[in-house]
Enzyme design. Structure first.
Site, PDB file in Angstrom:
ATOM      1  N   HIS A  94       0.844  -1.208   0.000  1.00  0.00           N
ATOM      2  CA  HIS A  94       0.000   0.000   0.000  1.00  0.00           C
ATOM      3  C   HIS A  94       0.879   1.257   0.000  1.00  0.00           C
ATOM      4  CE1 HIS A  94      -3.892   2.100   1.210  1.00  0.00           C
ATOM      5  NE2 HIS A  94      -2.980   3.061   1.193  1.00  0.00           N
ATOM      6  N   HIS A 153       1.360   5.349  -2.152  1.00  0.00           N
ATOM      7  CA  HIS A 153       0.837   6.337  -3.106  1.00  0.00           C
ATOM      8  C   HIS A 153       2.026   6.920  -3.872  1.00  0.00           C
ATOM      9  CE1 HIS A 153      -3.306   6.615  -1.306  1.00  0.00           C
ATOM     10  NE2 HIS A 153      -2.627   6.048  -0.309  1.00  0.00           N
ATOM     11  N   GLN A 205      -9.572   9.708  -4.590  1.00  0.00           N
ATOM     12  CA  GLN A 205      -9.199  10.496  -3.389  1.00  0.00           C
ATOM     13  C   GLN A 205     -10.344  11.374  -2.871  1.00  0.00           C
ATOM     14  OE1 GLN A 205      -5.380  11.568  -2.159  1.00  0.00           O
ATOM     15  NE2 GLN A 205      -6.848  11.689  -0.496  1.00  0.00           N
ATOM     16  N   HIS A 264      -9.754   2.278   0.428  1.00  0.00           N
ATOM     17  CA  HIS A 264      -9.379   3.084   1.599  1.00  0.00           C
ATOM     18  C   HIS A 264     -10.624   3.106   2.488  1.00  0.00           C
ATOM     19  CE1 HIS A 264      -5.780   4.321  -0.423  1.00  0.00           C
ATOM     20  NE2 HIS A 264      -5.436   5.101   0.591  1.00  0.00           N
ATOM     21  N   GLU A 298     -10.765   5.346   7.079  1.00  0.00           N
ATOM     22  CA  GLU A 298      -9.518   5.943   7.577  1.00  0.00           C
ATOM     23  C   GLU A 298      -9.862   7.245   8.288  1.00  0.00           C
ATOM     24  OE1 GLU A 298      -6.595   7.101   4.700  1.00  0.00           O
ATOM     25  OE2 GLU A 298      -5.010   7.259   6.209  1.00  0.00           O
ATOM     26  N   ASP A 331       2.434   3.399   2.865  1.00  0.00           N
ATOM     27  CA  ASP A 331       1.390   4.372   2.541  1.00  0.00           C
ATOM     28  C   ASP A 331       1.958   5.608   1.846  1.00  0.00           C
ATOM     29  OD1 ASP A 331      -1.171   5.318   2.285  1.00  0.00           O
ATOM     30  OD2 ASP A 331      -1.431   5.891   4.374  1.00  0.00           O
ATOM     31  N   TRP A 367       1.494  14.151   3.453  1.00  0.00           N
ATOM     32  CA  TRP A 367       0.844  13.443   4.575  1.00  0.00           C
ATOM     33  C   TRP A 367       1.828  12.753   5.499  1.00  0.00           C
ATOM     34  CZ3 TRP A 367      -1.090  13.462  -0.429  1.00  0.00           C
ATOM     35  CH2 TRP A 367      -2.276  14.182  -0.583  1.00  0.00           C
TER      36      TRP A 367
HETATM   37 FE   FE2 Z   1      -3.440   5.190   1.634  1.00  0.00          FE
END
Ligand code: FE2
Length: 410
Positions: free
Chosen positions: A55, A57, A150, A208, A211, A307, A313
């Site tokens: 996982h 991005h 997203q 997702h 979360e 992630d 982030w």
């Molecule tokens: Fe994610």
């Protein structure tokens, strides 16, 4: 090629491995070298099947501080920074950064990557870039692409159409983001849509899911129920599921029955969710990582992901799964001897199941995909932060690291 005196996974005994025509031809003790055969001395170190990033991005990787730093460290300031960065997104920019991130991952022993790519963008530029990179790196580092909405499917203009277009372009998995949709109705609708889309095109699913620290966020039960009813559980993954941290135990007990029946997979991202969750709490602050220990105890498949890598982030990370495991074991309170020793499975075998990889593992007849760590077992590797000395893909060396030499002068 013959590798002498190597430990497979955490074996207490060493063995030899012969690699021929890109496959593990023979695994046995005391194999005699053939005339002219390359021989590598394993020195009792451990060999593992390659690490798997289940996982990440890649489309936002390596953008931290550009054009601004996320100073509060919240998800929301991250989204603000990203929306400014998004203005200068181009296919080449996405491809170049993703390629750099994959090279970092490869240096750390990763050979398989599942990346989520934002498709709430009418141009689908990032998807195009990642699809090209997937082809470029095929057979070296294999990339699976999730069409990731997203900003929602139902809550974003033409969300359903963009998802279907991304799948038609070649995405491997269908995503969703139920906790971000405007309403609970949209949340359920988006999951129904995602499951149907995956069924129609024969794709995997990776959502997702929940979360958020909201104990009322219950996309997971809908996802698991649809997966169970469609008989697709093993093809479906629930990522993050951080709300489960906050569910009451009575509900979790009921939920686990469905989760087991559904056979879905879970991915937890302990680095990023420890950083992002609990931000609306004062004290005590919730950890915000899903119930990994309990899921594993129930026989449910769980892997760990990084992630975000150095993006709005998550401001750290060089794509090393060892860091992910280290944090995960702490935050999930999985620090028993066996739990530490076998924790590599969270980023190898368990992740392989989630990604639906076949012929994975150090076994005769399988492709010779493996890594050699500078340690005798994974407990030591984790504790000593041992380097991945070699990463072989189909018997070819794709990355190597010279171990750091430390000298103490007293
Ligand atoms: Fe994610």
């Amino acid at each position: 090629m013959l590798i002498k005196n190597i430990r497979i996974e955490n074996s207490s005994e060493t063995t030899d491995i012969r690699v021929q025509d890109g496959k593990f031809e023979r695994i046995a003790k005391d194999i005699a070298p053939l005339p002219g055969e390359e021989v590598i001395e394993g020195k009792g170190r451990m060999a593992l099947p390659p690490f798997i990033e289940s996982h990440v991005h890649l489309d936002s990787a390596l953008t931290a501080g550009d054009p601004c730093w996320n100073l509060s460290g919240t998800l929301f300031e991250g989204i603000e920074c990203w929306s400014k960065r998004k203005d200068k997104l181009s296919k080449e920019d996405v491809k170049e950064r993703a390629r750099m991130a994959v090279r970092k991952q490869a240096a750390n022993g990763i050979q398989f990557v599942r990346t989520h790519v934002d498709v709430t963008d009418p141009t689908l530029i990032a998807m195009e870039g990642l699809l090209e990179l997937r082809e470029e790196l095929k057979g070296i580092v294999d990339i699976q692409i999730v069409a990731f909405p997203q900003e929602g499917i139902q809550s974003y203009p033409n969300g359903e159409k963009l998802m279907e277009n991304a799948v038609k372009m070649g995405a491997d998995c269908v995503g969703a983001i139920p906790h971000f949709e405007f309403t609970r109705e949209y949340s359920v609708e988006s999951l129904n849509f995602a499951m149907k889309l995956a069924e129609k095109y024969g794709k995997l699913v990776d959502v997702h899911c929940d979360e958020i620290d909201d104990e009322a966020s219950r996309g997971l039960e809908t996802l698991a129920c649809r997966a169970y009813e469609a008989g697709m559980g093993e093809m479906v993954t629930a990522s993050h599921t951080t709300a489960m941290h906050s569910y009451n135990n009575a509900y979790v007990t009921k939920l686990f029955r469905l989760l087991k029946m559904s056979k879905i997979n879970f991915v937890s991202n302990p680095l990023v969710n420890t950083h992002l969750q609990g931000r609306m709490d004062t004290y005590p602050k919730r950890r915000g990582v899903t119930r990994v220990k309990e899921l594993l105890a129930a026989g449910i498949n769980v892997s760990f992901g990084h992630d975000d890598i150095f993006d709005p982030w998550y401001p750290l990370g060089d794509g090393n799964m060892r860091d992910v495991v280290h944090m995960g074991l702490h935050v999930c309170q999985m620090m028993g001897y066996e739990e530490i020793l076998n924790s590599y499975k969270l980023v190898t075998h368990n992740a392989a199941r989630t990604l639906h990889l076949s012929n994975y593992g150090i076994e005769e007849g399988n492709p010779a995909d493996f890594i050699i760590l500078d340690a005798e077992n994974f407990y030591d590797a984790l504790n000593e932060k041992s380097a991945v000395l070699y990463s072989y893909r189909g018997g070819k060396l794709i990355a190597s690291t010279a171990p750091a030499a430390k000298t103490v002068h007293f």
